[in-house]
Design an enzyme around this catalytic site. Structure first.
Site, short mmCIF file in Angstrom:
data_model
loop_
_atom_site.label_atom_id
_atom_site.label_comp_id
_atom_site.label_asym_id
_atom_site.label_seq_id
_atom_site.Cartn_x
_atom_site.Cartn_y
_atom_site.Cartn_z
N GLN A 1 -46.44 58.31 71.10
CA GLN A 1 -47.80 58.82 71.28
C GLN A 1 -48.00 60.07 70.43
OE1 GLN A 1 -49.30 58.83 75.55
NE2 GLN A 1 -47.14 58.32 75.83
N1 LIG Z 1 -47.79 39.88 71.68
C1 LIG Z 1 -46.86 40.82 71.57
N2 LIG Z 1 -46.95 41.95 72.29
C2 LIG Z 1 -45.97 42.87 72.15
C3 LIG Z 1 -44.87 42.68 71.28
N3 LIG Z 1 -44.08 43.78 71.35
C4 LIG Z 1 -44.66 44.61 72.23
N4 LIG Z 1 -45.80 44.07 72.72
C5 LIG Z 1 -46.71 44.70 73.71
O1 LIG Z 1 -47.21 45.88 73.12
C6 LIG Z 1 -47.35 46.90 74.11
C7 LIG Z 1 -46.60 48.15 73.69
O2 LIG Z 1 -45.21 47.86 73.66
P1 LIG Z 1 -44.12 49.01 73.83
O3 LIG Z 1 -42.79 48.36 73.59
O4 LIG Z 1 -44.30 49.74 75.09
O5 LIG Z 1 -44.49 49.96 72.60
P2 LIG Z 1 -43.78 51.32 72.16
O6 LIG Z 1 -43.69 51.29 70.66
O7 LIG Z 1 -42.50 51.49 72.88
O8 LIG Z 1 -44.85 52.42 72.59
P3 LIG Z 1 -44.59 53.98 72.94
O9 LIG Z 1 -43.45 54.04 73.91
O10 LIG Z 1 -45.86 54.49 73.51
O11 LIG Z 1 -44.27 54.65 71.63
C8 LIG Z 1 -46.85 46.29 75.42
O12 LIG Z 1 -47.95 45.82 76.15
C9 LIG Z 1 -45.98 45.14 74.96
O13 LIG Z 1 -45.90 44.11 75.90
C10 LIG Z 1 -44.81 41.46 70.52
O14 LIG Z 1 -43.91 41.20 69.73
N5 LIG Z 1 -45.83 40.58 70.72
#
Ligand SMILES: Nc1nc2c(ncn2[C@@H]2O[C@H](COP(=O)(O)OP(=O)(O)OP(=O)(O)O)[C@@H](O)[C@H]2O)c(=O)[nH]1
Ligand SMILES: [Mg+2]
Length: 158
Positions: free
Chosen positions: A49
């Site tokens: 974030q």
């Molecule tokens: N369709 C789809 N959704 C995904 C995929 N990877 C992650 N998501 C979705 O994207 C959203 C964010 O995923 P996170 O893994 O929490 O993202 P992050 O990069 O860790 O985010 P921060 O911790 O805020 O930096 C979630 O709702 C996941 O389910 C993917 O490969 N395909």
């Protein structure tokens, strides 16, 4: 493992660790170690974030690789991701880090292709280190291990 919020960093980490998906934004970091092809990968998944990106630099030291995760399904946020990636590539502490870009969320219909994403991120301008862009989906797991295969190959002690 860095990238803007929502890119899918935690989802990728949980996929390779065979953990249940869990979707709240990361505040701070998750640390996991993974045995893969005779190497131990210690992976730091750091929250992306905007208000906590200033903490990223705490994780630079001794990092052998930068895994930069991008959401291929959201073209509107690619410029923001490109800006953050370019900043990271200028960091002295990361100058020797290999670069693996995961073009994540390739399971989403009408997402950006890997080559379009590479263009939009200006990856062809990266000439000072080994890099690779890997299409993948943290949801299905497709492509995730291909990325790690590249990584363990370039990290092999010579
Ligand atoms: N369709 C789809 N959704 C995904 C995929 N990877 C992650 N998501 C979705 O994207 C959203 C964010 O995923 P996170 O893994 O929490 O993202 P992050 O990069 O860790 O985010 P921060 O911790 O805020 O930096 C979630 O709702 C996941 O389910 C993917 O490969 N395909
Ligand atoms: Mg996260």
């Amino acid at each position: 493992m860095l990238g803007i919020d929502g890119a899918g960093k935690t989802s990728l980490l949980r996929k390779v660790k065979l953990l249940e998906p869990r979707t709240q934004p990361t505040v701070g970091f998750n640390l996991e170690s993974l045995q893969y092809r005779q190497q131990t990968l210690v992976m730091w998944d750091v929250g992306g974030q905007e208000k906590i990106r200033s903490l990223w630099h705490h994780y630079f030291v001794k990092s052998q690789a930068l895994i930069f995760v991008v959401d291929s399904s959201d073209p509107s946020r690619i410029p923001e991701a490109r800006k953050e990636l370019q900043k990271l590539l200028h960091e002295t502490e990361l100058k020797d880090a290999k670069l693996l870009v995961y073009a994540n969320k390739q399971d989403v219909q009408n997402c950006l292709s890997v080559s379009d994403l590479a263009d939009m991120l200006d990856l062809s301008l990266v000439e000072d280190r080994e890099w690779h862009v890997q299409g993948c989906s943290a949801s299905t797991g497709k492509g995730v291990y291909e990325g790690l295969d590249w990584l363990v190959e370039v990290l092999k002690p010579s």
